[in-house]
Motif scaffolding. Structure first.
Motif, PDB file in Angstrom:
ATOM      1  N   SER A  26       0.798  -1.233   0.000  1.00  0.00           N
ATOM      2  CA  SER A  26       0.000   0.000   0.000  1.00  0.00           C
ATOM      3  C   SER A  26       0.832   1.285   0.000  1.00  0.00           C
ATOM      4  O   SER A  26       0.531   2.203  -0.776  1.00  0.00           O
ATOM      5  N   HIS A  30       0.172   3.875  -3.092  1.00  0.00           N
ATOM      6  CA  HIS A  30      -0.499   5.180  -2.917  1.00  0.00           C
ATOM      7  C   HIS A  30       0.473   6.340  -3.127  1.00  0.00           C
ATOM      8  O   HIS A  30       0.108   7.353  -3.729  1.00  0.00           O
ATOM      9  N   ASN A  69      -6.099   3.490   5.894  1.00  0.00           N
ATOM     10  CA  ASN A  69      -6.534   2.108   5.729  1.00  0.00           C
ATOM     11  C   ASN A  69      -6.399   1.382   7.052  1.00  0.00           C
ATOM     12  O   ASN A  69      -5.622   1.783   7.921  1.00  0.00           O
ATOM     13  N   ASN A  96     -11.987  -1.199   6.005  1.00  0.00           N
ATOM     14  CA  ASN A  96     -10.572  -1.144   5.601  1.00  0.00           C
ATOM     15  C   ASN A  96     -10.160   0.257   5.175  1.00  0.00           C
ATOM     16  O   ASN A  96      -8.986   0.499   4.921  1.00  0.00           O
ATOM     17  N   THR A  97     -11.143   1.164   5.107  1.00  0.00           N
ATOM     18  CA  THR A  97     -10.836   2.530   4.671  1.00  0.00           C
ATOM     19  C   THR A  97     -11.602   3.525   5.523  1.00  0.00           C
ATOM     20  O   THR A  97     -12.825   3.414   5.661  1.00  0.00           O
ATOM     21  N   THR A 110     -13.704  -1.364   1.135  1.00  0.00           N
ATOM     22  CA  THR A 110     -13.512  -1.420  -0.325  1.00  0.00           C
ATOM     23  C   THR A 110     -13.010  -2.795  -0.765  1.00  0.00           C
ATOM     24  O   THR A 110     -12.801  -3.025  -1.953  1.00  0.00           O
ATOM     25  N   ALA A 273     -10.202   3.096  -2.408  1.00  0.00           N
ATOM     26  CA  ALA A 273      -9.895   3.912  -1.228  1.00  0.00           C
ATOM     27  C   ALA A 273      -9.305   5.255  -1.666  1.00  0.00           C
ATOM     28  O   ALA A 273      -9.682   6.322  -1.151  1.00  0.00           O
ATOM     29  N   TRP A 277     -10.560   9.096  -0.736  1.00  0.00           N
ATOM     30  CA  TRP A 277      -9.765  10.134  -0.055  1.00  0.00           C
ATOM     31  C   TRP A 277      -9.566  11.375  -0.915  1.00  0.00           C
ATOM     32  O   TRP A 277      -9.598  12.492  -0.411  1.00  0.00           O
TER      33      TRP A 277
END
Ligand code: SKM
Length: 292
Positions: A26, A30, A69, A96-97, A110, A273, A277
């Motif tokens: 992750s 991201h 997350n 999870n988000t 998600t 996710a 955001w």
């Protein structure tokens, strides 16, 4: 490579609360996407388990982070510390988000949508299909709920006959009763019932592993003991993506079945996710090219 020089006094934090988490894709995923789109955000993973979760969420509030997350073992435990839940989280009882909306922490899941979106990318529509799903935890539950929401016809859930079995029974109750209007038939069986497992797989289009069996510390193991349960026209999916080819994926390939590992689900849960955001679409093709 991310351009770290872009971090300044206005950079917004997005986090990840889980343990163990050193292996996670992750942060790379991201941060690459933030960088590519020129967004002034940074994503960091924090090694946080159940005991420190409440304090960590308070800290996230105090720091006014953009969102974060949540992964194992915190997906179900975090619910009481949030202000609101989206439907995806409400039905699956897992988050999870988390998105910070003007100081209000809203929980989403998600993972389930990431799973079905990844199947679509492989040309598979779950509408009208039957699935045998192993597991009832933080990954398996959103898969079951989202599959029901997207029109699966029947789902047979297998879980070990231990302290977690009631969660499998609860997932089946939610689908059969709370989501009755969707007309999905859900069944629950102990994983130890091998003959029932064989019979359910035989009449299923999809066999899904929603457990951590196949990854550390259970690497080299599979939820399927007898490979003759698999066949060429079966779609076999795994939530495990480290290793890319779990024992189950090897078994599926050997049987000539379609084998889909957890990498695509990981990518798409992240993409969804990211959109929550930032309001922007993750550059998924770029990420795939760079990272996978
Ligand atoms: O649901 C995801 C979570 O958002 C991130 C993650 C990870 O970084 O390993 C795994 C899944 O639990």
């Amino acid at each position: 490579m991310e351009n770290l020089a872009r971090i300044n006094g206005k950079t917004e934090l997005v986090g990840l609360l889980a343990t163990p988490i050193g292996h996670s894709l992750s942060p790379a995923m991201h941060n690459m996407a933030f960088d590519k789109l020129g967004l002034n955000c940074a994503y960091l993973a924090f090694e946080v388990g159940n005991e420190k979760l409440e304090d960590a969420v308070k800290g996230m509030r105090a720091l006014n982070v953009k969102g974060f997350n949540v992964s194992m073992p915190n997906k179900m435990k975090i619910l009481p510390y949030l202000d609101e839940l989206a439907d995806s989280a409400k039905f699956s009882g897992a988050v999870n988000t988390v998105v910070n909306i003007d100081g209000k922490f809203v929980g989403h899941s998600t993972d389930g949508m990431g799973y079905t979106r990844n199947l679509k990318e492989h040309g598979i529509d779950i509408k009208g299909k039957k699935m045998t799903l192993i597991g009832s935890g933080g990954a398996a539950t959103p898969i079951a709920i989202q599959s029901a929401l997207e029109g699966i016809a029947e789902i047979s859930i297998f879980a070990r006959d231990d302290a977690f079995f009631p969660q499998a029974e609860e997932n089946v109750r939610i689908i059969n009763e709370d989501m009755k209007h969707l007309n999905v038939k859900a069944n629950v069986y102990p994983l130890e019932n091998v003959e029932r497992l064989r019979a359910e797989i035989l009449t299923s289009d999809i066999l899904a592993n929603g457990t951590g069996v196949g990854m550390k510390p259970l690497e080299g193991l599979s939820v399927i003991q007898d490979e003759s349960m698999l066949r060429p026209d079966l779609i076999v999916t795994d939530v495990v993506y480290i290793p890319r080819k779990s024992k189950l994926m090897e078994q599926a390939e050997a049987a000539g079945a379609t084998a889909i590992n957890g990498l695509g689900m990981m990518l798409w849960q992240g993409a969804l996710a990211f959109e929550l955001w930032t309001g922007q679409q993750m550059p998924v093709d770029y990420i795939k090219e760079q990272l996978f």
